[in-house]
Motif scaffolding. Sequence first.
Motif, PDB file in Angstrom:
ATOM      1  N   GLY B 115       0.804  -1.213   0.000  1.00 20.81           N
ATOM      2  CA  GLY B 115       0.000   0.000   0.000  1.00 20.81           C
ATOM      3  C   GLY B 115       0.838   1.264   0.000  1.00 20.81           C
ATOM      4  N   TRP B 116       2.125   1.122  -0.286  1.00 19.40           N
ATOM      5  CA  TRP B 116       3.008   2.292  -0.320  1.00 19.40           C
ATOM      6  C   TRP B 116       2.619   3.189  -1.488  1.00 19.40           C
ATOM      7  CZ3 TRP B 116       8.384  -0.561   0.266  1.00 19.40           C
ATOM      8  CH2 TRP B 116       8.530  -0.972   1.593  1.00 19.40           C
ATOM      9  N   ARG B 117       2.674   4.495  -1.234  1.00 20.28           N
ATOM     10  CA  ARG B 117       2.418   5.472  -2.286  1.00 20.28           C
ATOM     11  C   ARG B 117       3.763   5.986  -2.763  1.00 20.28           C
ATOM     12  NH1 ARG B 117      -1.288  10.518  -1.134  1.00 20.28           N
ATOM     13  NH2 ARG B 117      -0.070  10.413   0.773  1.00 20.28           N
ATOM     14  N   VAL B 118       4.170   5.594  -3.945  1.00 20.86           N
ATOM     15  CA  VAL B 118       5.505   5.947  -4.436  1.00 20.86           C
ATOM     16  C   VAL B 118       5.433   6.363  -5.896  1.00 20.86           C
ATOM     17  CG1 VAL B 118       7.923   5.232  -4.359  1.00 20.86           C
ATOM     18  CG2 VAL B 118       6.214   3.906  -3.127  1.00 20.86           C
ATOM     19  N   THR B 119       6.166   7.398  -6.244  1.00 18.26           N
ATOM     20  CA  THR B 119       6.195   7.852  -7.636  1.00 18.26           C
ATOM     21  C   THR B 119       7.022   6.871  -8.484  1.00 18.26           C
ATOM     22  OG1 THR B 119       8.155   9.189  -7.179  1.00 18.26           O
ATOM     23  CG2 THR B 119       6.019  10.285  -7.012  1.00 18.26           C
TER      24      THR B 119
END
Lengths: 227, 227
Positions: B115-119
């Motif tokens: 669920g990590w939000r990463v570009t």
Amino acid sequence: MRMSELSSTSGIAIATIKYYLREGLLPVGESTGVNQASYSHDHVRRLRLIRVLIDVGGISVVSARTVLDAVDDPEMSLSHVFGKAQHTVSQSDLYVRPPSESARRRVDALIARTGWRVTPENPGRIAAANVIDAFAAIGHPELSDLVEDYATAAELVARADLESVGKQPDVAAMAEVVVAGTVLGDAFFAALRRIAQEHVTAEKYVVYGPVSDAVDPRRSAARPLQE
Amino acid sequence: MRMSELSSTSGIAIATIKYYLREGLLPVGESTGVNQASYSHDHVRRLRLIRVLIDVGGISVVSARTVLDAVDDPEMSLSHVFGKAQHTVSQSDLYVRPPSESARRRVDALIARTGWRVTPENPGRIAAANVIDAFAAIGHPELSDLVEDYATAAELVARADLESVGKQPDVAAMAEVVVAGTVLGDAFFAALRRIAQEHVTAEKYVVYGPVSDAVDPRRSAARPLQE
């Protein structure tokens, strides 16, 4: 396979392969005639392990040979292979420079608190103490408090490391995994830390939408302190 | 303090300090006359940060300047300082070489699951995928499974990192801690991993007494598989 095929399969130039053979990093192939030898897939894997040690681990050809000799010596205990890999891969100044007494004591206290059983020779002791000294030198001694969470994470990673070693079919494979894991594990963790840092930064400091130029996270970063 | 005292306090040669001044890594001192300037303790700390970036992070003087410019720019968002630090410090081949599609997908799947939000630009994505490729290349694709526990540990460390950033008194100090923490944090974790590995090896493979030459841990290492 012949030398030419070993080169094309591994992607490593023939001259380099010959150099590794001369230096004893790569076992000689099975002789199939005058100046002719046959190489197996084991040679391909070994070549790639050598490249990992040199390219990723940044160690010298001589050091790579020391580590690989340990891998190949069936009399060498697993703890010794670990020790050899750790000492050889850990050649930055942080592992050599003598740290301050207070930083040393901080590391000793951590080890006592965690209940870890570690010899005085473990190279991580000196490096950890030198990092604590570096935090103080740059004017941020409070960063040493990171040691607690870092130690918890390090034990989690070490347990995973050793589990992967234990799953290997034989002691030769175990030793190989110890050496590869020492080098690649550092890089793997550093990569995942960078990914996780971006996520946590976004979660902590940017409340609406993804990280973008539209918001000023540095200003919003200061917000939790001001509110 | 004068230049000579800045040199003795920081332990860095005058010629080197002058070089950093010329290259813009170190802010100029307060002018106190012709060819005379006064330096503060901030200069000492900055010098030590420069040495950490170059000696521990292994980055060039030009790269160090890029990072320090980001630290000193009050308009630069904290996420951008993070990004700049991560990109500049992460200059090994692992962060550049294009990984395989399957390794990329493995990292994407991990990020989706956590669920990590990463570009897409995060440098850790490429490096993690390259490590997965390296595990496969040396004949140990099963080591990629380490990614799960490593990711859990990485998030724990990233939360500690960001907490230490959040505790800083102002945004300038935050940016400084981001940069120093990127470099020193990698080294700190690697050091603690080495200590924890020795403990877990002893716990797992040597049932009686401390690790010693008297026992053969490699043979006892094989035991759990044979029994």
